[in-house]
Enzyme design. Structure first.
Site, PDB file in Angstrom:
ATOM      1  CG  HIS A  66      -0.469   0.175   2.352  1.00 22.51           C
ATOM      2  ND1 HIS A  66      -0.183  -0.747   3.476  1.00 22.51           N
ATOM      3  CD2 HIS A  66       0.015   1.369   3.407  1.00 22.51           C
ATOM      4  CE1 HIS A  66       0.366  -0.355   4.538  1.00 22.51           C
ATOM      5  NE2 HIS A  66       0.600   1.078   4.399  1.00 22.51           N
ATOM      6  CG  ASP A  93       0.103  -4.087   2.415  1.00 20.29           C
ATOM      7  OD1 ASP A  93       0.475  -3.605   1.493  1.00 20.29           O
ATOM      8  OD2 ASP A  93      -0.237  -3.801   3.564  1.00 20.29           O
ATOM      9  N   GLY A 114       3.409   5.505  10.007  1.00 20.37           N
ATOM     10  CA  GLY A 114       4.847   5.838   9.865  1.00 20.37           C
ATOM     11  C   GLY A 114       5.658   4.499   9.823  1.00 20.37           C
ATOM     12  CB  SER A 133       3.179   1.694   6.699  1.00 21.38           C
ATOM     13  OG  SER A 133       1.734   1.264   6.926  1.00 21.38           O
ATOM     14  CB  SER A 151       0.095  -5.077   6.491  1.00 24.87           C
ATOM     15  OG  SER A 151      -0.903  -4.788   5.831  1.00 24.87           O
TER      16      SER A 151
END
Length: 393
Positions: free
Chosen positions: A228, A260, A339, A341, A357
């Site tokens: 993402h 993801d 942040g 991720s 994720s």
């Protein structure tokens, strides 16, 4: 970050930075002082309890597969479990009623449903979604939980009635189902802010995200991250200062939703090391990517929240984010924030596990104890794109 998720692009998970990876060890048998301190802090262990845990973790890594093969179709999963006295043991669940011989650190536990039966039941729900069924609001995900010998469905408070109707339509075996309340919805984690280890650019704006693990592919180098964070072809940058960015490469491949995962190929002028950022406490070496068992401790490193550790709760989790379902995630009892991720999860023995994720609660105050996070496992990511994890020799 995926374009069709307009809610994400409008500020719900714009990404923040995280400097490289999570937590590992100086050797497979002896975690670094940084990792030991984080594990003791977040898991509430004494030094001796941590040493005993690491012993059982090594036992699980060495014997879990053989025990599963020995049980055959009666096998119902396994996990690490903390006993009342603070020690850990490996629990092997089986549908066999025959007495089982075990060592001091292993317990065989009789259950009703085999692992194959639970996977089949979860598969019915996955197939329903794959056929285009709408997941009702308040249904946050579902997974096989060997600890409760069930297919557990995470639901919002008051949403169980809708969840029951949803899973009933799938044809899943009702005897295997369990509903678990989750007070806060998971979502892909990101924060829209300046100054980060890397930014993705889709032609309309910059989005901060987190580096995962260093990888290579046929001589090209780059890093694994969350899908993402950017579409294939989106460019990647680092922030030089608040007004200037410098391009480092581009997204070579990306998948989201369903999975993801992504990887960013970087220019040859940049260096990617097989380490995890220890946030001022010394970098931590990446040794491999052996999958840890349920109940094992893993640590996550992020620029927003630093080094945080928790335990693996489930594999192959289907997570329902707003307007998107992701499958094959690993669920961890650990906090994370926007942040983090794309950042890395790793065991105390230095084994890479995956890239962050999403999650629900923040790491602030009492919320940290309620938090659940999800990561995209690293090995399927590597296999999907033909990548090789960069490890220390």
């Amino acid at each position: 970050m995926r374009k069709f998720l307009a809610w994400a692009k409008r500020g719900l998970f714009v990404l923040t930075p995280l400097a490289v990876f999570a937590a590992a060890s100086a050797s497979a048998a002896d975690p670094s002082a940084t990792t030991r301190a984080a594990l003791q802090r977040d898991l509430g262990l004494t030094s001796s309890q941590l040493s005993q845990y690491l012993k059982v973790e090594r036992l699980a890594a060495a014997q879990e597969r053989q025990m599963a093969q020995a049980q055959g179709e009666r096998y119902a999963g396994s996990w690490l479990e903390r006993k009342a006295n603070g020690d850990y043991q490996l629990v092997v669940a089986t549908t066999s009623i025959q007495p089982q011989r075990a060592t001091a650190d292993v317990e065989f536990r009789n259950v009703r449903h085999s692992a194959a039966a639970l996977r089949a039941s979860k598969g019915e729900i996955d197939d329903l979604v794959a056929r285009g069924a709408r997941v009702p609001g308040g249904v946050y995900g579902w997974f096989v939980d060997p600890r409760t010998n069930s297919v557990t469905v995470n639901v919002a408070p008051g949403a169980q009635r809708h969840a029951i109707g949803f899973v009933a339509a799938s044809g899943a075996d009702v005897d295997t189902l369990r509903f678990q309340t989750m007070a806060s919805a998971p979502m892909p984690l990101a924060t829209f802010k300046g100054g980060s280890e890397y930014l993705s650019y889709d032609g309309s704006g910059y989005w901060y995200c987190s580096v995962g693990f260093a990888v290579t592919r046929q001589g090209a180098k780059g890093f694994a991250t969350a899908g993402h964070c950017g579409n294939a072809g989106d460019t990647a940058f680092v922030a030089v200062n608040r007004r200037t960015v410098s391009q480092i490469g581009a997204f070579a491949a990306s998948n989201f939703p369903n999975s993801d995962r992504a990887w960013v190929q970087v220019d040859n002028s940049h260096t990617l090391l097989p380490v995890v950022d220890g946030y001022g406490k010394g970098d931590i070496t990446v040794r491999g990517s052996t999958v840890a068992p349920i109940g094992a401790a893993v640590c996550r490193s992020g620029r927003t929240t630093g080094l945080r550790c928790g335990t693996i709760e489930a594999y192959n989790v289907s997570v329902q984010y707003p307007d998107a379902t992701v499958n094959g995630m690993t669920q961890v009892k650990v906090c994370a924030e926007g942040g983090d991720s794309g950042g890395s999860f790793i065991t105390g023995a230095g084994q890479a596990q995956g890239v962050l994720s999403g999650g629900n609660y923040s790491c602030k105050g009492k919320q940290a104890n309620l938090a659940t996070s999800y990561f995209q496992p690293i090995n399927p990511l590597l296999q999907a794109y033909g990548l090789t994890l960069t490890v220390s020799p």
